[in-house]
Enzyme design. Sequence first.
Site, short mmCIF file in Angstrom:
data_model
loop_
_atom_site.label_atom_id
_atom_site.label_comp_id
_atom_site.label_asym_id
_atom_site.label_seq_id
_atom_site.Cartn_x
_atom_site.Cartn_y
_atom_site.Cartn_z
N ALA A 182 0.96 -1.05 -0.18
CA ALA A 182 0.18 0.16 -0.02
C ALA A 182 0.76 1.29 0.06
O ALA A 182 0.56 2.52 -0.56
CB ALA A 182 -1.03 -0.04 1.26
N GLY A 197 3.57 1.99 -1.65
CA GLY A 197 4.16 2.36 -3.00
C GLY A 197 3.48 3.27 -3.55
O GLY A 197 2.55 3.79 -3.47
N PHE A 198 4.31 3.85 -4.94
CA PHE A 198 3.87 4.89 -5.53
C PHE A 198 2.25 4.68 -6.22
O PHE A 198 1.39 5.48 -5.88
CB PHE A 198 4.74 5.12 -6.97
CG PHE A 198 4.61 6.11 -7.85
CD1 PHE A 198 4.13 7.51 -7.36
CD2 PHE A 198 4.58 5.90 -9.12
CE1 PHE A 198 3.94 8.63 -8.36
CE2 PHE A 198 4.47 6.81 -10.20
CZ PHE A 198 3.92 8.29 -9.66
N ALA A 255 1.85 -5.05 -4.85
CA ALA A 255 3.35 -5.07 -4.45
C ALA A 255 4.09 -6.24 -5.22
O ALA A 255 3.68 -6.93 -5.55
CB ALA A 255 3.23 -5.86 -2.93
N SER A 256 5.26 -5.38 -5.52
CA SER A 256 6.11 -6.41 -6.26
C SER A 256 7.58 -5.56 -6.17
O SER A 256 7.59 -4.41 -6.03
CB SER A 256 5.95 -6.33 -7.69
OG SER A 256 7.03 -7.04 -8.53
N LYS A 279 7.87 -10.06 -14.13
CA LYS A 279 6.69 -9.53 -14.31
C LYS A 279 5.63 -10.45 -15.31
O LYS A 279 4.55 -10.79 -14.88
CB LYS A 279 6.63 -7.99 -14.68
CG LYS A 279 6.99 -7.08 -13.75
CD LYS A 279 6.22 -7.06 -12.58
CE LYS A 279 4.95 -6.40 -12.57
NZ LYS A 279 4.15 -6.39 -11.31
N PRO A 335 0.22 -1.38 -16.84
CA PRO A 335 0.58 -0.08 -17.03
C PRO A 335 1.96 0.15 -17.88
O PRO A 335 2.63 -0.80 -17.40
CB PRO A 335 0.59 0.55 -15.30
CG PRO A 335 0.33 -0.77 -14.62
CD PRO A 335 0.40 -1.72 -15.37
N LEU A 371 5.17 2.86 -18.41
CA LEU A 371 5.90 3.91 -17.29
C LEU A 371 5.14 4.92 -16.69
O LEU A 371 4.38 5.71 -17.42
CB LEU A 371 7.31 4.39 -17.96
CG LEU A 371 8.23 5.05 -16.81
CD1 LEU A 371 9.68 4.33 -16.92
CD2 LEU A 371 8.14 6.37 -16.83
N1 LIG Z 1 5.78 2.73 -11.83
C1 LIG Z 1 5.74 2.20 -13.02
O1 LIG Z 1 6.22 2.79 -14.03
C2 LIG Z 1 5.21 0.77 -12.80
C3 LIG Z 1 4.62 0.39 -14.40
C4 LIG Z 1 4.41 -0.72 -14.66
C5 LIG Z 1 3.98 -1.60 -13.64
N2 LIG Z 1 4.44 -1.19 -12.34
C6 LIG Z 1 4.01 -2.03 -11.28
O2 LIG Z 1 3.25 -1.60 -10.36
C7 LIG Z 1 3.53 -2.00 -9.13
C8 LIG Z 1 3.89 -0.87 -8.16
O3 LIG Z 1 4.89 -0.29 -8.69
P1 LIG Z 1 5.43 1.25 -8.13
O4 LIG Z 1 6.21 2.08 -9.27
O5 LIG Z 1 4.21 1.86 -7.18
O6 LIG Z 1 6.57 0.70 -6.89
P2 LIG Z 1 6.98 0.99 -5.53
O7 LIG Z 1 6.87 2.47 -5.19
O8 LIG Z 1 8.60 0.61 -5.62
O9 LIG Z 1 6.17 -0.11 -4.91
C9 LIG Z 1 6.41 -1.35 -4.61
C10 LIG Z 1 5.80 -1.85 -3.41
O10 LIG Z 1 5.89 -3.20 -3.27
C11 LIG Z 1 6.22 -3.49 -2.03
N3 LIG Z 1 7.05 -4.82 -1.97
C12 LIG Z 1 8.28 -5.26 -2.77
N4 LIG Z 1 8.54 -6.38 -2.34
C13 LIG Z 1 7.40 -6.82 -1.29
C14 LIG Z 1 7.36 -8.01 -0.55
N5 LIG Z 1 8.45 -9.04 -0.68
N6 LIG Z 1 6.22 -8.12 0.33
C15 LIG Z 1 5.45 -7.18 0.52
N7 LIG Z 1 5.52 -5.98 -0.52
C16 LIG Z 1 6.68 -5.93 -1.14
C17 LIG Z 1 7.16 -2.25 -1.30
O11 LIG Z 1 7.09 -2.56 -0.18
P3 LIG Z 1 8.28 -1.89 0.81
O12 LIG Z 1 7.94 -0.33 0.66
O13 LIG Z 1 8.24 -2.64 1.83
O14 LIG Z 1 9.63 -2.17 -0.03
C18 LIG Z 1 6.27 -1.33 -2.06
O15 LIG Z 1 5.28 -1.03 -1.22
C19 LIG Z 1 4.47 -3.04 -9.19
O16 LIG Z 1 3.96 -4.41 -9.35
C20 LIG Z 1 5.17 -2.49 -10.57
O17 LIG Z 1 5.75 -3.72 -11.24
C21 LIG Z 1 4.85 -0.09 -12.24
#
Ligand SMILES: NC(=O)c1ccc[n+]([C@@H]2O[C@H](COP(=O)([O-])OP(=O)(O)OC[C@H]3O[C@@H](n4cnc5c(N)ncnc54)[C@H](OP(=O)(O)O)[C@@H]3O)[C@@H](O)[C@H]2O)c1
Length: 338
Positions: free
Chosen positions: A19, A21-22, A90-91, A166, A189, A191
Site C-alpha cells: 500500500a 508504494g507509488f 506489491a512487487s 513480471k 501499466p 511507465l
Molecule cells: N511505476 C511504474 O512505472 C510501473 C509500471 C508498470 C507496472 N508497475 C507495477 O506497479 C507495481 C507498483 O510499482 P510502483 O512503481 O508503485 O513501485 P514502488 O513504489 O517501488 O512500490 C512497490 C511496493 O511493493 C512492495 N514490496 C516489494 N517487495 C515486497 C514483498 N516481498 N512483500 C511485500 N511488499 C513488497 C514495496 O514495499 P516496501 O515499501 O516494504 O519495500 C512497495 O510498497 C509493481 O507491481 C510494478 O511492477 C509499475
Amino acid sequence: MPVDGDAPVYGQTVCVTGAGGFIASWIVKLLLERGYTVKGTVRNPEDPKNGHLKELEGAKERLILCKADLLDYESIKLAIGGCDGVFHTASPVTDDPEKMVEPAVNGTRNVIIAASEAKVRRVVFTSSIGAVHMDPNRSPDVVVDESCWSNLDFCKNTKNWYCYGKAVAEQAAWEVAKEKGVDLAVVCPVLTLGPLLQSNLNASIVHVLKYLTGSAKTYANSVQAYVHVRDVALAHILVFESPSSSFGRYLCAESVLHRGEVCDILAKYFPEYPIPTKCSDEASPRAQPYRFSNQKLKDLGLEFTPVKQCLYDTVKSLQEKGHLSVPPRREETVVSHY
Ligand SMILES: NC(=O)c1ccc[n+]([C@@H]2O[C@H](COP(=O)([O-])OP(=O)(O)OC[C@H]3O[C@@H](n4cnc5c(N)ncnc54)[C@H](OP(=O)(O)O)[C@@H]3O)[C@@H](O)[C@H]2O)c1
C-alpha cells in the site's frame, strides 16, 4: 459507467498489497474517496515512509494497515481475510534476479491462493508493459495490445529480470486463478508518472528526475510509453467494479514518446533546468514509436490525462516534495503550462 467522483461504494472491504508504494498509494486514496474500507499491506507499519497513508482523506475511519510480506503466506492470508476484493500491486521493482523473481512470482501465487480461501469477488493484479512488449520478433506494424506477451527467452538473454519477473508473475496469476476459480483482472501499466503521495522516490520517477538534475547529459535513442498515476489507479478500480472485466487484461498507456520529445516538453515548461538537448546516438536513425491500443480502458470510461500534463505534474511534485530544487527563473523564460 462508474468513473472517479461518482457515488461512493460504502460497505465493501478490499485489500491493497504494498500500500505504501507509488501506484498503490493512489489506489488506496481513490478507494477511500469512493467509500471503501481498505486493508493495506506494508512490510513495516511503523516505517515513516508509510506515514502518508495515515494522512489520506478517510484513512482514520477506513484504512487498516496490516504487516505482511509476500513470501509469508500466513501474513498475506490474514490481510486478505474478510475482504471482498484484492488489488495485488506489491512487487519488487528491480533488475536483480535474486530480489525480483521469487517475490514477484511466489508472492503472486500466495495472494491468489489466499484470495481463493477468502472467497473474494475479484483480484486485480498490477502487471506491466514489461510482460507485454518485450519481443524482438514483433513487426513494427503490429498494434501492441492485450493479446501481446513478452518473449521470456529474450528477457532472460538480455538480463531484463524485471520484465521476466513480471511476465512470469502474470502467467502464474492466470494459472492459479483458473485452477482455484478466482475471478481475476489484470492491468498492465506503462511507465507511470505523476504526483507522488509518498515521501520517497520510486524507480519510474527517477526516469524523469535524471533529465532535470544534470545527471543525464544526453538522452537515449529510444522510445517509452507513459501514463499518469491517477489514471493507473482509476483503471484498477474500474476493472474491479465493472462486471464485464472478469478475466480481462487491460493495457494502461496514454502515449509513446521518443526520449527527445520528453526532454523537449520538460524544457518548454521548465527551462531553468539543465535538460539534455542531444541524443547519445545521433548517427543511427531515430527510434520510432510503436503503435498501441488503450481502447479497452477507454471503453470502461477512462479518459487518459495527456502526457504533457503528466510530465508537468511530475516535476511540480518533485519540487514540492523537496527532491528537486527550484532555481530562480529568468523573466524572459517564464512560460505558463497551458
Ligand atoms: N511505476 C511504474 O512505472 C510501473 C509500471 C508498470 C507496472 N508497475 C507495477 O506497479 C507495481 C507498483 O510499482 P510502483 O512503481 O508503485 O513501485 P514502488 O513504489 O517501488 O512500490 C512497490 C511496493 O511493493 C512492495 N514490496 C516489494 N517487495 C515486497 C514483498 N516481498 N512483500 C511485500 N511488499 C513488497 C514495496 O514495499 P516496501 O515499501 O516494504 O519495500 C512497495 O510498497 C509493481 O507491481 C510494478 O511492477 C509499475
